[in-house]
Design a protein around this motif. Sequence first.
Motif, mmCIF file in Angstrom:
data_model
loop_
_atom_site.group_PDB
_atom_site.id
_atom_site.type_symbol
_atom_site.label_atom_id
_atom_site.label_comp_id
_atom_site.label_asym_id
_atom_site.label_seq_id
_atom_site.Cartn_x
_atom_site.Cartn_y
_atom_site.Cartn_z
ATOM 1 N N ALA A 1 34.103 -34.987 -28.717
ATOM 2 C CA ALA A 1 34.554 -36.166 -29.459
ATOM 3 C C ALA A 1 33.604 -37.343 -29.248
ATOM 4 O O ALA A 1 33.295 -38.079 -30.188
ATOM 5 C CB ALA A 1 35.970 -36.536 -29.031
ATOM 6 N N CYS A 2 33.128 -37.506 -28.019
ATOM 7 C CA CYS A 2 32.180 -38.580 -27.712
ATOM 8 C C CYS A 2 30.901 -38.382 -28.515
ATOM 9 O O CYS A 2 30.407 -39.315 -29.158
ATOM 10 C CB CYS A 2 31.883 -38.591 -26.218
ATOM 11 N N CYS A 3 30.351 -37.188 -28.502
ATOM 12 C CA CYS A 3 29.113 -36.896 -29.242
ATOM 13 C C CYS A 3 29.313 -37.107 -30.734
ATOM 14 O O CYS A 3 28.442 -37.644 -31.421
ATOM 15 C CB CYS A 3 28.650 -35.478 -28.957
ATOM 16 N N ARG A 4 30.465 -36.706 -31.241
ATOM 17 C CA ARG A 4 30.762 -36.892 -32.662
ATOM 18 C C ARG A 4 30.758 -38.376 -33.020
ATOM 19 O O ARG A 4 30.185 -38.778 -34.035
ATOM 20 C CB ARG A 4 32.119 -36.256 -32.994
ATOM 21 N N ARG A 5 31.353 -39.215 -32.163
ATOM 22 C CA ARG A 5 31.377 -40.663 -32.431
ATOM 23 C C ARG A 5 29.964 -41.239 -32.473
ATOM 24 O O ARG A 5 29.642 -42.058 -33.332
ATOM 25 C CB ARG A 5 32.206 -41.387 -31.372
ATOM 26 N N PRO B 1 28.038 -36.177 -40.851
ATOM 27 C CA PRO B 1 26.880 -36.437 -40.000
ATOM 28 C C PRO B 1 27.019 -35.810 -38.613
ATOM 29 O O PRO B 1 26.057 -35.740 -37.872
ATOM 30 C CB PRO B 1 26.833 -37.961 -39.920
ATOM 31 N N ALA B 2 28.219 -35.367 -38.284
ATOM 32 C CA ALA B 2 28.469 -34.795 -36.959
ATOM 33 C C ALA B 2 28.862 -33.329 -37.085
ATOM 34 O O ALA B 2 29.969 -32.938 -36.741
ATOM 35 C CB ALA B 2 29.555 -35.597 -36.252
ATOM 36 N N SER B 3 27.942 -32.535 -37.547
ATOM 37 C CA SER B 3 28.213 -31.112 -37.684
ATOM 38 C C SER B 3 28.356 -30.491 -36.291
ATOM 39 O O SER B 3 27.853 -31.040 -35.312
ATOM 40 C CB SER B 3 27.074 -30.434 -38.444
ATOM 41 N N PRO B 4 29.024 -29.362 -36.185
ATOM 42 C CA PRO B 4 29.166 -28.721 -34.875
ATOM 43 C C PRO B 4 27.822 -28.432 -34.200
ATOM 44 O O PRO B 4 27.689 -28.567 -32.985
ATOM 45 C CB PRO B 4 29.924 -27.429 -35.192
ATOM 46 N N ALA B 5 26.804 -28.079 -34.987
ATOM 47 C CA ALA B 5 25.483 -27.815 -34.411
ATOM 48 C C ALA B 5 24.864 -29.089 -33.849
ATOM 49 O O ALA B 5 24.253 -29.082 -32.774
ATOM 50 C CB ALA B 5 24.567 -27.206 -35.466
ATOM 51 N N ALA B 6 25.032 -30.209 -34.572
ATOM 52 C CA ALA B 6 24.480 -31.485 -34.106
ATOM 53 C C ALA B 6 25.214 -31.956 -32.849
ATOM 54 O O ALA B 6 24.601 -32.488 -31.924
ATOM 55 C CB ALA B 6 24.582 -32.531 -35.210
ATOM 56 N N VAL B 7 26.523 -31.742 -32.804
ATOM 57 C CA VAL B 7 27.309 -32.124 -31.625
ATOM 58 C C VAL B 7 26.844 -31.319 -30.414
ATOM 59 O O VAL B 7 26.624 -31.880 -29.331
ATOM 60 C CB VAL B 7 28.823 -31.923 -31.884
ATOM 61 N N ALA B 8 26.667 -30.023 -30.592
ATOM 62 C CA ALA B 8 26.210 -29.171 -29.491
ATOM 63 C C ALA B 8 24.812 -29.569 -29.028
ATOM 64 O O ALA B 8 24.530 -29.608 -27.820
ATOM 65 C CB ALA B 8 26.231 -27.711 -29.918
ATOM 66 N N ALA B 9 23.938 -29.896 -29.973
ATOM 67 C CA ALA B 9 22.574 -30.310 -29.615
ATOM 68 C C ALA B 9 22.587 -31.618 -28.832
ATOM 69 O O ALA B 9 21.860 -31.759 -27.833
ATOM 70 C CB ALA B 9 21.732 -30.460 -30.878
ATOM 71 N N LEU B 10 23.421 -32.560 -29.235
ATOM 72 C CA LEU B 10 23.508 -33.837 -28.516
ATOM 73 C C LEU B 10 24.065 -33.628 -27.114
ATOM 74 O O LEU B 10 23.572 -34.225 -26.146
ATOM 75 C CB LEU B 10 24.361 -34.839 -29.299
ATOM 76 N N MET B 11 25.056 -32.765 -26.986
ATOM 77 C CA MET B 11 25.614 -32.483 -25.658
ATOM 78 C C MET B 11 24.548 -31.885 -24.739
ATOM 79 O O MET B 11 24.477 -32.236 -23.559
ATOM 80 C CB MET B 11 26.818 -31.552 -25.772
ATOM 81 N N VAL C 1 28.145 -40.084 -35.696
ATOM 82 C CA VAL C 1 28.645 -40.796 -36.874
ATOM 83 C C VAL C 1 28.102 -42.233 -36.874
ATOM 84 O O VAL C 1 27.688 -42.754 -37.914
ATOM 85 C CB VAL C 1 30.191 -40.775 -36.916
ATOM 86 N N ALA C 2 28.062 -42.870 -35.705
ATOM 87 C CA ALA C 2 27.560 -44.245 -35.606
ATOM 88 C C ALA C 2 26.096 -44.337 -36.005
ATOM 89 O O ALA C 2 25.639 -45.374 -36.479
ATOM 90 C CB ALA C 2 27.743 -44.769 -34.186
ATOM 91 N N ARG C 3 25.347 -43.255 -35.827
ATOM 92 C CA ARG C 3 23.911 -43.242 -36.149
ATOM 93 C C ARG C 3 23.613 -42.375 -37.369
ATOM 94 O O ARG C 3 22.511 -41.894 -37.544
ATOM 95 C CB ARG C 3 23.097 -42.772 -34.943
ATOM 96 N N GLN C 4 24.616 -42.203 -38.235
ATOM 97 C CA GLN C 4 24.493 -41.470 -39.490
ATOM 98 C C GLN C 4 23.832 -40.095 -39.307
ATOM 99 O O GLN C 4 23.031 -39.659 -40.135
ATOM 100 C CB GLN C 4 23.715 -42.284 -40.531
ATOM 101 N N GLY C 5 24.137 -39.422 -38.209
ATOM 102 C CA GLY C 5 23.657 -38.070 -37.983
ATOM 103 C C GLY C 5 22.265 -37.971 -37.390
ATOM 104 O O GLY C 5 21.762 -36.871 -37.186
ATOM 105 N N ASP C 6 21.626 -39.091 -37.096
ATOM 106 C CA ASP C 6 20.283 -39.075 -36.506
ATOM 107 C C ASP C 6 20.409 -38.732 -35.022
ATOM 108 O O ASP C 6 20.843 -39.559 -34.213
ATOM 109 C CB ASP C 6 19.613 -40.433 -36.693
ATOM 110 N N GLU C 7 20.013 -37.510 -34.661
ATOM 111 C CA GLU C 7 20.193 -37.034 -33.282
ATOM 112 C C GLU C 7 19.360 -37.829 -32.280
ATOM 113 O O GLU C 7 19.801 -38.065 -31.157
ATOM 114 C CB GLU C 7 19.865 -35.546 -33.188
ATOM 115 N N ASP C 8 18.154 -38.237 -32.664
ATOM 116 C CA ASP C 8 17.308 -39.012 -31.749
ATOM 117 C C ASP C 8 17.939 -40.367 -31.430
ATOM 118 O O ASP C 8 18.001 -40.783 -30.271
ATOM 119 C CB ASP C 8 15.905 -39.212 -32.335
ATOM 120 N N LYS C 9 18.431 -41.059 -32.466
ATOM 121 C CA LYS C 9 19.061 -42.363 -32.252
ATOM 122 C C LYS C 9 20.372 -42.215 -31.478
ATOM 123 O O LYS C 9 20.682 -43.030 -30.613
ATOM 124 C CB LYS C 9 19.306 -43.066 -33.582
#
Length: 125
Positions: A55-59, A29-39, A62-70
């Motif tokens: 690491a913070c973004c990855r956590r 759920p924490a792909s590198p692209a999703a981590v970069a987008a969240l950052m 993962v806590a929100r099952q990959g949902d970037e908005d949540k």
Amino acid sequence: APSSRSASIATLPLSDPAKPGMTTTKADPASPAAVAALMERVAAQPGASEWVDEACCRRYLVARQGDEDKATAMLCETLDWRAQFLSGLEARHRDIRRANATGKLRVCSFADREGRPVLWMAPRL
């Protein structure tokens, strides 16, 4: 000699990929692209430069099952809370450092319920 029951339990497969819902692999759920987008999404938040890393973004992802908005909403709430809570913390640290320098701060011989050391400050000593 092991009983036949323990032998049969030990030989059972932990999962069967042929059965629906019993897969052994799970999508990250924490792909590198999703981590970069969240950052990028939280970069403008107060305290983001200090607290947010990959690491913070990855956590949070993962806590929100990959949902970037949540994950974004959750991380922004955390950063807001930290900004409010930590705003007066430096002043409290100065007071504690000053009390410690004057010998007014003691470490107790017991711990709290969580096993952490207890500090006792006697400001009138």
